[in-house]
Motif scaffolding. Sequence first.
Motif, short mmCIF file in Angstrom:
data_model
loop_
_atom_site.label_atom_id
_atom_site.label_comp_id
_atom_site.label_asym_id
_atom_site.label_seq_id
_atom_site.Cartn_x
_atom_site.Cartn_y
_atom_site.Cartn_z
N GLY A 1 30.45 -0.62 -65.97
CA GLY A 1 31.06 -1.84 -65.99
C GLY A 1 29.84 -2.91 -65.95
N ASP A 2 30.81 -4.24 -65.34
CA ASP A 2 29.56 -5.30 -65.18
C ASP A 2 29.83 -5.95 -63.73
OD1 ASP A 2 32.89 -6.70 -65.47
OD2 ASP A 2 32.40 -7.69 -67.05
N SER A 3 30.24 -7.13 -63.65
CA SER A 3 30.10 -7.53 -62.23
C SER A 3 31.59 -6.87 -61.09
CB SER A 3 29.99 -9.51 -61.57
OG SER A 3 31.13 -10.07 -62.65
N MET A 4 32.79 -7.31 -62.79
CA MET A 4 34.39 -6.55 -62.13
C MET A 4 34.18 -5.36 -61.42
SD MET A 4 36.68 -9.06 -65.29
CE MET A 4 38.04 -8.68 -64.39
N THR A 5 33.33 -4.47 -61.92
CA THR A 5 33.48 -2.57 -61.68
C THR A 5 32.09 -2.95 -60.72
OG1 THR A 5 34.01 -2.25 -63.86
CG2 THR A 5 32.73 -0.78 -62.22
N ILE A 6 31.04 -3.38 -60.88
CA ILE A 6 30.30 -3.42 -59.46
C ILE A 6 30.81 -3.46 -58.52
CG2 ILE A 6 29.05 -5.17 -59.66
CD1 ILE A 6 26.53 -3.75 -58.76
N GLY A 7 31.91 -5.17 -57.97
CA GLY A 7 31.91 -5.67 -56.69
C GLY A 7 30.71 -6.08 -56.37
N ARG A 8 31.49 -7.18 -55.34
CA ARG A 8 30.47 -7.46 -54.14
C ARG A 8 30.01 -7.10 -52.93
NH1 ARG A 8 33.40 -12.97 -53.00
NH2 ARG A 8 35.39 -12.16 -52.02
N ALA A 9 29.28 -7.18 -51.83
CA ALA A 9 29.87 -7.26 -50.30
C ALA A 9 30.83 -6.78 -49.93
CB ALA A 9 28.57 -7.76 -49.85
N GLY A 10 31.61 -5.86 -49.37
CA GLY A 10 32.71 -6.49 -48.80
C GLY A 10 33.93 -6.40 -49.56
N ASP A 11 33.76 -6.14 -51.46
CA ASP A 11 35.23 -5.34 -52.02
C ASP A 11 35.27 -3.95 -51.27
OD1 ASP A 11 35.07 -7.57 -52.87
OD2 ASP A 11 34.24 -7.48 -54.93
N PHE A 12 36.72 -3.44 -52.00
CA PHE A 12 37.23 -2.34 -51.82
C PHE A 12 36.39 -1.96 -53.62
CE2 PHE A 12 40.54 -3.64 -48.93
CZ PHE A 12 40.18 -2.84 -48.23
N THR A 13 36.73 -2.74 -54.62
CA THR A 13 35.92 -2.00 -56.39
C THR A 13 37.82 -1.52 -56.71
OG1 THR A 13 35.51 -0.65 -55.61
CG2 THR A 13 33.96 -2.81 -55.21
N TRP A 14 37.82 -1.76 -57.83
CA TRP A 14 38.84 -0.77 -58.76
C TRP A 14 38.50 0.44 -58.47
CZ3 TRP A 14 38.17 1.78 -63.19
CH2 TRP A 14 36.87 0.95 -63.78
#
Length: 253
Positions: free
Chosen positions: A7-20
Amino acid sequence: MRFLFVGDSMTIGRAGDFTWRYRMWQHLSRLSDGPYEIVGPRTGLYDHATTAATSDAYADPAFPPPARRHLAGWGEGWLHMAPAIREAATAARPDILLVSLGLIDLGFYTNSTQTIANTHHFIAEARAANPHIRLVLLPVIPNIRATTDAPFAAECARFNELLAKTTADLSTPASPILLASVPPSYTLTTDTYDGTHPSPAGEHKLAAAFADAMHQAWGLGGPYQPAPTGASPSRTAPHRRQHPITARDIKPT
């Protein structure tokens, strides 16, 4: 059964995210069908301070490093993943690709026709690595830009139409392709934190889209059941299960 998130940014996530991806790990870990593994060449989150995927600051530190693996990138789309997937799939040997791509392509790189051509390239390269690979593709979820940019919104809609046709045309019994459904209740106000990237509520809905598609079409696992935020699965080895999932566990398409 080996899963690779693409995936893109929606999948990698940012620092502090849980992520899907984390939500899907929780879901997979609660199933009883058999052992599974999450695979891929990367593990990091995007860090705005370094403008690179250099962070390991997941919102739940208990998210085990082996389950953090992925092939996702901030600002990367079908254009970038098509030439990368053969090497990644050859090395990681995934059985199933869970793919969420297209928004960044349409927003910055390619139109819908060019983007679907890159999708075809991606599928061909994935199959070159494994002729029996299975793919679950999520349509583009238009972000806040689509609310004011009509041509962009139209390109998102057209790409999703082309993606549905591609799924129907290229799916085979040996290498089936599923088109997941955009969550019907997904809204930019509650399910994203900035009009694009998923909030915790959105993460659950994206994970559910993939989990429910596999359960409904292939009989794999069960319907998605969200775990509380920060709750780790209760199993002793959360990234493994007791009874193997094999091709017999998946209904023919």
